[in-house]
Write a protein that holds these residues in place. Structure first.
Motif, short mmCIF file in Angstrom:
data_model
loop_
_atom_site.label_atom_id
_atom_site.label_comp_id
_atom_site.label_asym_id
_atom_site.label_seq_id
_atom_site.Cartn_x
_atom_site.Cartn_y
_atom_site.Cartn_z
N ARG A 142 25.70 29.30 -15.04
CA ARG A 142 25.64 30.73 -15.32
C ARG A 142 26.58 31.56 -14.65
N VAL A 143 27.28 31.11 -13.60
CA VAL A 143 28.21 32.05 -12.67
C VAL A 143 29.68 31.40 -13.00
N LEU A 144 29.98 30.29 -13.86
CA LEU A 144 31.27 30.05 -14.21
C LEU A 144 31.87 30.91 -14.85
N GLY A 145 33.40 30.75 -14.74
CA GLY A 145 34.27 31.61 -15.77
C GLY A 145 35.20 30.68 -16.36
N THR A 146 36.41 31.28 -16.68
CA THR A 146 37.47 31.06 -17.55
C THR A 146 38.91 31.30 -16.95
N ASP A 147 38.75 31.86 -15.59
CA ASP A 147 40.20 32.47 -15.16
C ASP A 147 40.14 31.88 -13.69
N TYR A 148 40.83 31.02 -13.29
CA TYR A 148 41.00 30.40 -11.90
C TYR A 148 42.32 30.43 -11.41
N TYR A 149 42.31 30.46 -10.00
CA TYR A 149 43.86 30.04 -9.31
C TYR A 149 43.43 29.06 -8.38
N GLN A 150 44.41 27.96 -8.35
CA GLN A 150 44.12 27.17 -7.08
C GLN A 150 44.46 27.47 -5.85
N ILE A 151 43.58 27.20 -4.86
CA ILE A 151 43.81 27.34 -3.36
C ILE A 151 43.66 25.93 -2.85
N GLY A 152 44.62 25.54 -2.39
CA GLY A 152 44.68 24.09 -1.79
C GLY A 152 45.38 23.93 -0.35
N TYR A 153 46.06 22.87 -0.26
CA TYR A 153 47.03 22.77 0.67
C TYR A 153 47.89 21.84 0.68
N SER A 154 49.22 21.95 0.86
CA SER A 154 50.47 21.13 0.87
C SER A 154 50.83 21.35 2.15
N THR A 155 51.74 20.01 2.54
CA THR A 155 52.33 19.73 3.82
C THR A 155 53.73 19.16 3.75
N THR A 156 54.35 19.35 4.93
CA THR A 156 55.87 19.07 4.69
C THR A 156 56.12 17.46 5.14
N THR A 157 55.09 17.13 6.05
CA THR A 157 55.68 15.63 6.78
C THR A 157 54.58 14.69 6.35
N ASN A 158 55.08 13.40 5.97
CA ASN A 158 54.46 12.29 5.52
C ASN A 158 53.73 11.66 6.59
N THR A 159 52.72 12.25 7.13
CA THR A 159 52.11 11.61 8.16
C THR A 159 51.13 10.45 7.66
N TYR A 160 50.50 10.72 6.58
CA TYR A 160 49.33 9.85 6.15
C TYR A 160 49.66 9.02 4.95
N SER A 161 51.03 8.24 4.95
CA SER A 161 51.37 7.32 3.87
C SER A 161 51.25 7.87 2.44
N GLY A 162 51.55 9.01 2.30
CA GLY A 162 51.95 9.52 1.02
C GLY A 162 50.67 10.00 0.35
N VAL A 163 49.57 10.34 0.88
CA VAL A 163 48.47 10.89 0.14
C VAL A 163 48.05 12.19 0.47
N GLU A 164 48.94 12.90 1.18
CA GLU A 164 48.85 14.40 1.55
C GLU A 164 49.17 15.25 0.17
N LEU A 165 48.33 14.63 -0.96
CA LEU A 165 48.61 15.42 -2.00
C LEU A 165 47.56 16.41 -2.74
N ASP A 166 48.01 17.51 -3.06
CA ASP A 166 47.14 18.60 -3.40
C ASP A 166 46.79 18.59 -4.91
N GLY A 167 45.59 18.97 -5.09
CA GLY A 167 45.21 18.73 -6.58
C GLY A 167 44.07 19.64 -6.98
N TYR A 168 43.69 19.75 -8.14
CA TYR A 168 42.39 20.53 -8.59
C TYR A 168 41.48 19.63 -9.91
N MET A 169 40.48 20.01 -10.08
CA MET A 169 39.53 19.25 -11.21
C MET A 169 38.80 20.40 -11.79
N VAL A 170 39.17 20.36 -13.37
CA VAL A 170 38.57 21.34 -14.25
C VAL A 170 37.31 20.39 -14.93
N VAL A 171 36.24 20.83 -15.06
CA VAL A 171 35.14 20.29 -15.68
C VAL A 171 34.69 21.11 -16.88
#
Length: 553
Positions: A142-171
């Motif tokens: 009942r409170v969902l919408g149709t207009d969103y912006y992603q707010i996540g986090y990206s980094t600059t140094t590969n500390t964790y074996s290439g898994v510092e990947l930002d993303g989002y999911m739409v259901v």
């Protein structure tokens, strides 16, 4: 102005009065949920042994709730959960259930679950592996919408074996849902049927997608998920949070501190020409992937990152609606040791989205999680903070104790952390309104989420006697000495409307058309006011009802 061409109708009131529940953003009967990849756990064996996916289902009402968990990808693991009145159930997903909702692949998947109930419930979810954990409030349809912006986090140094990947999911919550970039005329990303998930993640750790604009033609659930985010390097943790649609964004915020004593904040603009002001923070101008380096002149989708080490938190204001997330940070930044947790993300509701009460519980997912201490983060008016109450397991409300309050003078609000020692149901209340978060910390891991706020449409809001429409329902006013009282109707907006129309007791009020403020003398009886506002190509209809009674000494 950045809004899509859907029509949103808000006729809140009957739900609250019928069941005696405050209709906060997180209470509902129908929810969609999915989980993103946590750290580097991708195989079935790793998901089964290393990942804990857990739900907290809270029943705040006086009637038992029968809750159905339906898995889009595997109906054979569907489950019924019975939750007694004024209590909670903790559901730890089985291996088969986890593999049905845990997204490793990008693109369109069936990895989701639908949660339905015959009575109103509140749902929280957590994803945990050792030293990599985060939680989210799950928002009802009942409170969902149709207009969103992603707010996540990206980094600059590969500390964790290439898994510092930002993303989002739409259901998707409806069949034939189209997912676009930027607008309904933008690039089509996916076409989804009910329960299907579109997952996007960055190709490289340095790719920034905070500020990416996602628009759909039907309501969707939108989750931000970062496999590992680092604030600062090399302290990393999983980020997982459901985002609110742009219509619920505001222009005034307080970012409270936690026991860590320091937070990072991201502020995303929804309109061109956005300026940020406030107090208690500094602008971070280096080491932020994609961050804007000025507090003035942001365009839609641009963001600034703020650093707050002020004990009283920080106050953030904008001239246009903005989306704000607050981040717990790693021990390398907060300096209090690994036991006080790592990075996590939480949606930060605007000051206008207060509730009268909030119900939540702690998360204690067990091994391999190392979480140790859990808190409710309470924000309320400084003038009335001492009146905050807590009820445990539906017991008698008592004035809260054990909270050190910090006053933020710029906002007029105070905040404090309340320890949650066990898995009880805690209900907090304050008549001045409050916003509540939940968080927990342990050895190099933490979770942080928005626990209770309103999902009030702040693009245009109906107020009756200066009370928002969704808090007005059924309030009683009195006629004294036979004189009908004047009732004030007001439209607050953050974008100038092209049209406003009013009805009172189902009678059109043409003399008040395009008026944002007017009054009417109301005789004893039950009354309903309805406001319809047009902004750009979108219309908003909101209603409130109230009572006038003769005063009898």
């Amino acid at each position: 102005v950045g809004y899509t061409n859907t029509v949103k109708v808000y006729t809140i009131g009957a739900l609250e009065s019928a069941e005696g529940l405050e209709l906060t953003a997180n209470i509902g009967k129908d929810f969609y949920l999915t989980f993103g990849q946590n750290y580097n756990r991708t195989t079935a064996a790793q998901i089964g042994s290393d990942v804990v996916l857990q739900l907290k289902i809270v029943n705040p009402g006086n009637n038992a709730a029968s809750v159905q968990l339906a898995f889009k990808n595997n109906t054979s693991v569907n489950q019924t959960v019975n939750v007694a009145a004024n209590s909670l159930s903790t559901v730890t997903l089985t291996t088969a259930q986890k593999t049905a909702v845990y997204n490793v692949n990008t693109g369109v998947t069936n990895m989701s679950m639908r949660i339905t109930s015959n009575n109103y419930i509140i749902v929280y979810a957590i994803s945990a592996v050792s030293a990599s954990t985060d939680a989210t409030d799950v928002l009802p349809v009942r409170v969902l919408g149709t207009d969103y912006y992603q707010i996540g986090y990206s980094t600059t140094t590969n500390t964790y074996s290439g898994v510092e990947l930002d993303g989002y999911m739409v259901v998707a919550t409806e069949d034939a849902t189209h997912v676009y970039l930027n607008s309904l005329a933008g690039t089509l990303q996916a076409t989804l049927n009910t329960g299907q998930v579109y997952r996007y993640k960055t190709a490289a750790i340095s790719d920034n997608i905070t500020g990416r604009h996602i628009v759909t033609d039907k309501p969707v659930a939108f989750f931000s998920t970062t496999q590992i985010g680092s604030i600062p390097q090399p302290d990393g943790d999983h980020f997982f949070e459901q985002m609110f649609p742009v219509a619920d964004w505001g222009m005034n915020f307080i970012a409270p501190q936690t026991v860590q004593g320091k937070v990072r904040i991201r502020v995303v603009a929804s309109q061109n020409g956005t300026n940020i002001t406030g107090s208690g923070f500094t602008l971070v101008t280096s080491g932020v992937v994609g961050g804007y380096t000025s507090l003035t002149g942001l365009n839609a989708g641009q963001f600034v990152e703020l650093d707050c080490a002020n004990a009283a938190g920080c106050y953030i204001a904008a001239n246009h609606p903005v989306g704000v997330c607050s981040y717990l940070v790693g021990s390398g930044y907060h300096g209090k040791g690994v036991a006080i947790g790592g990075p996590s993300i939480a949606w930060l509701p605007p000051i206008e989205q207060t509730v009268q009460s909030s119900t939540l519980s702690r998360f204690a997912p067990g091994s391999p999680s190392q979480l140790a201490t859990h808190y409710a983060l309470l924000v309320t008016a400084t003038s009335n903070k001492a009146a905050t109450t807590v009820s445990v397991n539906n017991g008698t409300p008592a004035l809260i104790s054990g909270v050190t309050w910090y006053d933020n003078a710029a906002s007029g609000l105070s905040f404090g952390s309340y320890t949650l020692p066990n898995d009880n149901v805690y209900r907090f209340a304050n008549t001045s309104g409050m916003v509540v978060g939940g968080y927990g910390v342990g050895s190099t891991e933490s979770y942080y989420y928005m626990a209770s706020a309103r999902a009030r449409n702040l693009v245009a809001t109906l107020n009756v006697n200066s009370i928002p429409y969704d808090e007005m329902q059924g309030r009683i006013y009195y006629r004294y000495n036979g004189v009908d009282p004047l009732v004030t109707f007001r439209c607050d907006y953050n974008v100038a409307p092209s049209a406003i129309s009013w009805t009172l007791d189902n009678v059109a009020q043409p003399a008040q058309n395009n008026q944002s403020l007017w009054q009417a003398a109301c005789a004893p009886g039950d009354h309903k006011v309805t406001m319809t506002v047009t902004i750009g190509t979108e219309s908003f209809t909101q209603s409130a009802w109230f009572k006038i009674r003769d005063f009898v000494p």
